[in-house]
Scaffold this active site. Structure first.
Site, mmCIF file in Angstrom:
data_model
loop_
_atom_site.group_PDB
_atom_site.id
_atom_site.type_symbol
_atom_site.label_atom_id
_atom_site.label_comp_id
_atom_site.label_asym_id
_atom_site.label_seq_id
_atom_site.Cartn_x
_atom_site.Cartn_y
_atom_site.Cartn_z
ATOM 1 N N TYR A 88 -6.870 4.042 3.427
ATOM 2 C CA TYR A 88 -5.573 3.248 3.811
ATOM 3 C C TYR A 88 -5.870 2.007 4.534
ATOM 4 O O TYR A 88 -5.451 1.067 4.307
ATOM 5 C CB TYR A 88 -4.489 4.206 4.468
ATOM 6 C CG TYR A 88 -3.451 3.581 4.879
ATOM 7 C CD1 TYR A 88 -2.264 3.647 4.056
ATOM 8 C CD2 TYR A 88 -2.999 3.253 6.119
ATOM 9 C CE1 TYR A 88 -0.929 3.146 4.436
ATOM 10 C CE2 TYR A 88 -2.067 2.678 6.724
ATOM 11 C CZ TYR A 88 -0.880 2.837 5.443
ATOM 12 O OH TYR A 88 0.428 2.405 6.145
ATOM 13 N N GLN A 107 0.704 -1.211 0.072
ATOM 14 C CA GLN A 107 -0.048 -0.119 -0.106
ATOM 15 C C GLN A 107 0.976 1.347 0.013
ATOM 16 O O GLN A 107 0.587 2.477 -0.561
ATOM 17 C CB GLN A 107 -0.952 0.015 1.083
ATOM 18 C CG GLN A 107 -1.826 1.318 1.307
ATOM 19 C CD GLN A 107 -2.878 1.289 0.119
ATOM 20 O OE1 GLN A 107 -3.256 0.032 -0.486
ATOM 21 N NE2 GLN A 107 -3.297 2.304 -0.340
ATOM 22 N N GLU A 108 1.998 1.331 0.776
ATOM 23 C CA GLU A 108 2.820 2.465 1.005
ATOM 24 C C GLU A 108 3.686 2.723 -0.274
ATOM 25 O O GLU A 108 3.578 3.901 -0.791
ATOM 26 C CB GLU A 108 3.777 2.288 2.064
ATOM 27 C CG GLU A 108 3.132 2.304 3.374
ATOM 28 C CD GLU A 108 2.507 3.564 3.887
ATOM 29 O OE1 GLU A 108 2.822 4.579 3.198
ATOM 30 O OE2 GLU A 108 2.148 3.647 4.845
ATOM 31 N N SER A 109 4.292 1.865 -1.013
ATOM 32 C CA SER A 109 5.200 2.069 -2.117
ATOM 33 C C SER A 109 5.136 0.906 -3.167
ATOM 34 O O SER A 109 5.685 1.243 -4.192
ATOM 35 C CB SER A 109 6.640 2.055 -1.466
ATOM 36 O OG SER A 109 6.771 0.363 -1.237
#
Length: 327
Positions: free
Chosen positions: A313, A228-230
């Protein structure tokens, strides 16, 4: 001596530093070797004592707690020395109750230029305020009535700087002295050279597995956060300045004592941060919300903050986790 032979020789040196013996591996299998070396370093780190970086990580979970004069209980509030005493108590270190006595423990650090994360910075003569240094002229402290525990500038020259914990554990220091063949940079290079080299979660699966086991995290959580982040990009930099595989903000990475652009260090730092949030808030969704929006926001709203970014998120990561569990 070949490269593998040289590394195996270093493994023998590492072996002497550990409480038990490192496992024997086939030098022809780079993937097995990298895994074994990663495990050896993890064992050595866990065998060491708490460090200054650990103190910063422990302090972060109290961000957003209101200042209360004389406060020593996070449930009702903390004053500056109550915060310091609580943080070090969490690491098994007993400190005096008041700031003027805390400013005498440990060893003296001559100047702020030589201060390291985890050092105590005290102010006034006699001392009337104290905080925990996190680097770059910043500290975590409980400022005054009407404010919360926060990250703030070291606003004046401290009258005392004291080092209670080492910058690194004794075992980590010993391992890093084995020139060029140990440490996070070498492990990253090894995983690239021996069996995993590009793209996707499989590149980092051993890092996720090791950190998950080391810190007792839910299975799949670190991989889901990285996706999800990168999207598993170790070179990612967001518009807000978050960096690397786990998208750590520079100040957060500094506080954790890691290089956000180094996958090995970033995964370990993110795992410690998530563990802290889980211990504080009790559930994975709230821990994820704290990772994204900060623990202060979760405390403020007594739940997942009403920010579209944070709510989406949490939903996406939980959906990925649930899909993985059902698979």
């Amino acid at each position: 001596m070949s490269g593998i032979q040289a590394i195996m020789s270093r493994m023998a040196e590492i072996d002497a530093l550990l409480p038990g013996k490192t496992q024997q591996v086939d030098a022809s299998s780079g993937t097995e070797f990298a895994s074994a070396l990663t495990g050896a370093l993890g064992d050595a780190e866990s065998a060491g004592t708490a460090t200054g970086a650990d103190a910063v990580t422990a302090a972060q979970k109290y961000l957003g707690i209101p200042y209360v004069w004389g406060g020593t209980d996070p449930a009702t509030g903390l004053d500056c020395s109550g915060l310091v005493q609580r943080v070090y108590g969490d690491l098994g270190v007993d400190l005096p109750r008041v700031s003027r006595d805390q400013a005498k423990v440990g060893t003296a650090v001559p100047s702020l230029d030589q201060a390291k994360p985890g050092d105590l910075v005290a102010f006034g003569s006699p001392v009337h305020h104290i905080g925990i240094y996190i680097g770059d002229g910043q500290m975590i402290h409980a400022p005054e009535a009407g404010q919360d525990v926060t990250v703030g500038k070291v606003y004046e020259t401290p009258t005392a700087i004291r080092r209670v914990l080492p910058e690194t554990s004794s075992n980590t220091s010993a391992l890093s002295s084995l020139s060029g063949l140990t440490g996070a940079d070498t492990l990253t290079a090894l995983t690239g050279k021996y069996g995993v080299s590009s793209g996707g979660s499989s590149v980092y699966s051993s890092l996720f597995t090791q950190a998950t086991q080391k810190y007792g995290l839910p299975s799949g959580l670190l991989s889901a956060v990285a996706k999800q982040e990168s999207n598993y990009n170790p070179n990612a930099v967001s518009s807000a300045g978050a960096q690397g595989l786990m998208q750590l903000m520079p100040a957060t990475a500094k506080g954790l004592g890691v290089d956000a652009m180094n996958p090995t260090q970033a995964v370990d730092g993110a795992a410690r941060l998530l563990k802290s949030h889980l211990e504080t808030f009790g559930t994975v969704p709230l821990a994820l919300a704290a990772y994204n929006a900060g623990p202060g926001a979760v405390r403020k709203y007594d739940g997942i903050p009403p920010y579209n970014e944070t709510q989406n998120y949490v939903k996406k990561i939980m959906a990925n986790l649930n899909a993985g569990a059902a698979a």
